[in-house]
Design a protein around this motif. Sequence first.
Motif, mmCIF file in Angstrom:
data_model
loop_
_atom_site.group_PDB
_atom_site.id
_atom_site.type_symbol
_atom_site.label_atom_id
_atom_site.label_comp_id
_atom_site.label_asym_id
_atom_site.label_seq_id
_atom_site.Cartn_x
_atom_site.Cartn_y
_atom_site.Cartn_z
ATOM 1 N N PRO A 87 0.833 -1.210 0.000
ATOM 2 C CA PRO A 87 0.000 0.000 0.000
ATOM 3 C C PRO A 87 0.860 1.250 0.000
ATOM 4 C CG PRO A 87 0.035 -1.000 2.183
ATOM 5 C CD PRO A 87 0.733 -1.963 1.269
ATOM 6 N N PRO A 88 0.466 2.291 -0.708
ATOM 7 C CA PRO A 88 1.257 3.527 -0.732
ATOM 8 C C PRO A 88 1.380 4.124 0.666
ATOM 9 C CG PRO A 88 -0.399 3.521 -2.466
ATOM 10 C CD PRO A 88 -0.714 2.369 -1.581
ATOM 11 N N TRP A 89 2.574 4.623 1.009
ATOM 12 C CA TRP A 89 2.796 5.221 2.328
ATOM 13 C C TRP A 89 1.858 6.396 2.564
ATOM 14 C CZ3 TRP A 89 5.115 3.910 6.687
ATOM 15 C CH2 TRP A 89 5.280 4.894 7.666
ATOM 16 N N ALA A 90 1.566 7.166 1.549
ATOM 17 C CA ALA A 90 0.682 8.332 1.702
ATOM 18 C C ALA A 90 -0.703 7.914 2.180
ATOM 19 C CB ALA A 90 0.584 9.088 0.384
ATOM 20 N N ILE A 91 -1.213 6.776 1.656
ATOM 21 C CA ILE A 91 -2.534 6.302 2.080
ATOM 22 C C ILE A 91 -2.483 5.811 3.524
ATOM 23 C CG2 ILE A 91 -4.247 4.480 1.733
ATOM 24 C CD1 ILE A 91 -3.887 4.762 -1.229
ATOM 25 N N VAL A 92 -1.417 5.117 3.879
ATOM 26 C CA VAL A 92 -1.259 4.629 5.256
ATOM 27 C C VAL A 92 -1.229 5.811 6.227
ATOM 28 C CG1 VAL A 92 0.296 3.442 6.844
ATOM 29 C CG2 VAL A 92 -0.080 2.521 4.547
ATOM 30 N N ARG A 93 -0.461 6.838 5.891
ATOM 31 C CA ARG A 93 -0.369 8.012 6.761
ATOM 32 C C ARG A 93 -1.722 8.727 6.875
ATOM 33 N NH1 ARG A 93 2.765 10.912 3.856
ATOM 34 N NH2 ARG A 93 1.145 12.313 3.083
ATOM 35 N N GLN A 94 -2.393 8.906 5.757
ATOM 36 C CA GLN A 94 -3.682 9.605 5.770
ATOM 37 C C GLN A 94 -4.723 8.827 6.572
ATOM 38 O OE1 GLN A 94 -5.387 10.276 1.900
ATOM 39 N NE2 GLN A 94 -6.912 11.733 2.661
ATOM 40 N N PHE A 95 -4.704 7.498 6.447
ATOM 41 C CA PHE A 95 -5.663 6.685 7.205
ATOM 42 C C PHE A 95 -5.464 6.869 8.702
ATOM 43 C CE2 PHE A 95 -6.638 2.682 9.427
ATOM 44 C CZ PHE A 95 -7.999 2.613 9.176
ATOM 45 N N CYS A 96 -4.206 6.871 9.154
ATOM 46 C CA CYS A 96 -3.922 7.050 10.582
ATOM 47 C C CYS A 96 -4.420 8.396 11.095
ATOM 48 C CB CYS A 96 -2.421 6.917 10.843
ATOM 49 S SG CYS A 96 -1.772 5.253 10.567
ATOM 50 N N GLU A 97 -4.462 9.371 10.217
ATOM 51 C CA GLU A 97 -4.864 10.719 10.620
ATOM 52 C C GLU A 97 -6.373 10.906 10.649
ATOM 53 O OE1 GLU A 97 -2.873 13.081 7.746
ATOM 54 O OE2 GLU A 97 -0.893 12.940 8.706
ATOM 55 N N ILE A 98 -7.115 10.161 9.813
ATOM 56 C CA ILE A 98 -8.550 10.466 9.670
ATOM 57 C C ILE A 98 -9.465 9.279 9.944
ATOM 58 C CG2 ILE A 98 -8.007 12.248 7.957
ATOM 59 C CD1 ILE A 98 -9.159 10.350 5.820
ATOM 60 N N PHE A 99 -8.967 8.100 10.337
ATOM 61 C CA PHE A 99 -9.857 6.947 10.539
ATOM 62 C C PHE A 99 -10.926 7.272 11.575
ATOM 63 C CE2 PHE A 99 -6.686 6.205 13.875
ATOM 64 C CZ PHE A 99 -7.466 5.809 14.941
ATOM 65 N N ASP A 100 -12.062 6.604 11.443
ATOM 66 C CA ASP A 100 -13.183 6.797 12.365
ATOM 67 C C ASP A 100 -12.948 5.962 13.621
ATOM 68 O OD1 ASP A 100 -15.551 7.108 13.688
ATOM 69 O OD2 ASP A 100 -16.808 6.135 12.180
#
Length: 500
Positions: A87-100
């Motif tokens: 998985p792209p690192w950018a998606i992993v980072r964004q998920f950690c920031e905005i997950f519900d």
Amino acid sequence: MALDSQSIDGLVQQITTSDDLEALAHTLRTPGASGRDVREFILASSLSSGQDPLSVLDLRINTLGVLYILSARLNIYLNAQSGVQRPPWAIVRQFCEIFDPEQARLVPERMVMFAKSLTRYAQDEGNLKLAIPLLYSIVTRLPSTHSTLTPIHPILLLTTLQTRHITPEISRLLIEHPIDNLFMYTSIYPDHNLSYNDNLIYHYLGGVILTKTGNYTAALDYFETALTAPSANNSPPAGIQLEALKKLRLVQCIALGGPQALPKYTSSILTRIFKSSPYQSLINSFPGSPHPKDRGEGPSSGNNRLKLLVSKDRDLYSSEGNLGLVELLVAAAPKWIIKRLTETYVTLGLAEIGKYVGIDDEQQVRALVLNMIESRTILATISDSGIVTFHDAPGTSDVNVEDMRALLGALPSGANLQTIPILTLLEIVQTQSAHLANLDMDIGRSKEFISKALKASGGSSGIMAGPGPGFGPGGSFPDEDEYPTPGMYAIDREDSMMFG
């Protein structure tokens, strides 16, 4: 027609159409007849169209599905290198920031599994520090409060120390949000649940981080929590608890001037092991130690003994990762030696102070004393000739006039002074005491008083008998856990003695 849960297309359809999150969590968690390993490969695969499932899912709205897909893909990629798309690192980072967080709490074991893979993924990216903000985001967003311990907390602190990258946010988390709750849950993956060691490791590492940042008071609390944690299933104390005790004692000397009393529920096994180690001799030789024989007496004897002990066991302290703290302890010793001198002397020359702390250079001694004065460690002045005069703390040598007026209602001559010396105060107290003693004797000689007292007691001749001078029954003083209740000994009477 029932949706297919044994293909990535069917799973993605359920993720995007389900309005029952608990049912969806159950579907994603249950591997079915295919087994767990096959389900993980299904979650890590691409859609039949060749699309990446993450490209059709919303990272926040579809938190449950994204979490399962990300964790499966990372776990297989990092462990098997089997051609699974990373998985792209950018998606992993964004998920950690905005997950519900609400959705993530439905499958906490999966979030822990995902978090544990982040450090390996960051290493694969060539920079372990990249994992720190992601882990921090998870530990502050997944639990309902910042003071709830999760299995991810120790991972965050361990990564912080491994990279030597202590961020201000982590220090604030440790100081402002001490743990008061545990993130417990049942799990089909017990390796991802909160364990006894997670608590020990988190508090021990928290103490290490706070010590490194100079937050000694908070560090002592963390070390003490690790030290006194009850053992699991009545097992012997853990080795990390002994390490916590060593660091606790060293930091106590650095920050407080000497070892402090340990909680009564500290393991006796740990204290016995510690007493037989070189650390005990080192602590006993510190200027603030209650062991004057080990500490030594006379100019620089204690400080010299410290240096000799450190030199003797330097390899041990280094191998156990405590040499830095030990050297800080030696560096702090002169400050506490001078602090002890203020209890005995009113004035001392810089050269004399130098003999006590083991420093021959008067300029170094002057710099040390000035630093202690500036930090309010001591109250003193240095004359041009190098004489240091120690002063009492405000409020210990003089009493405010208005306080005297409220207490005694009378002032000696010169009441316009701003303060009253202690000696004057003692004279006033002695005068009042003598006056009360004379008054007591006069009352005791009064026939009218005695006759009224006998009449009130029904004529009993035993009115002068009774309890002794203490507050407790029979004249004894109560123990600390037996303080009298209000009114028990007539303390709350309205006719309490008043002055002035």
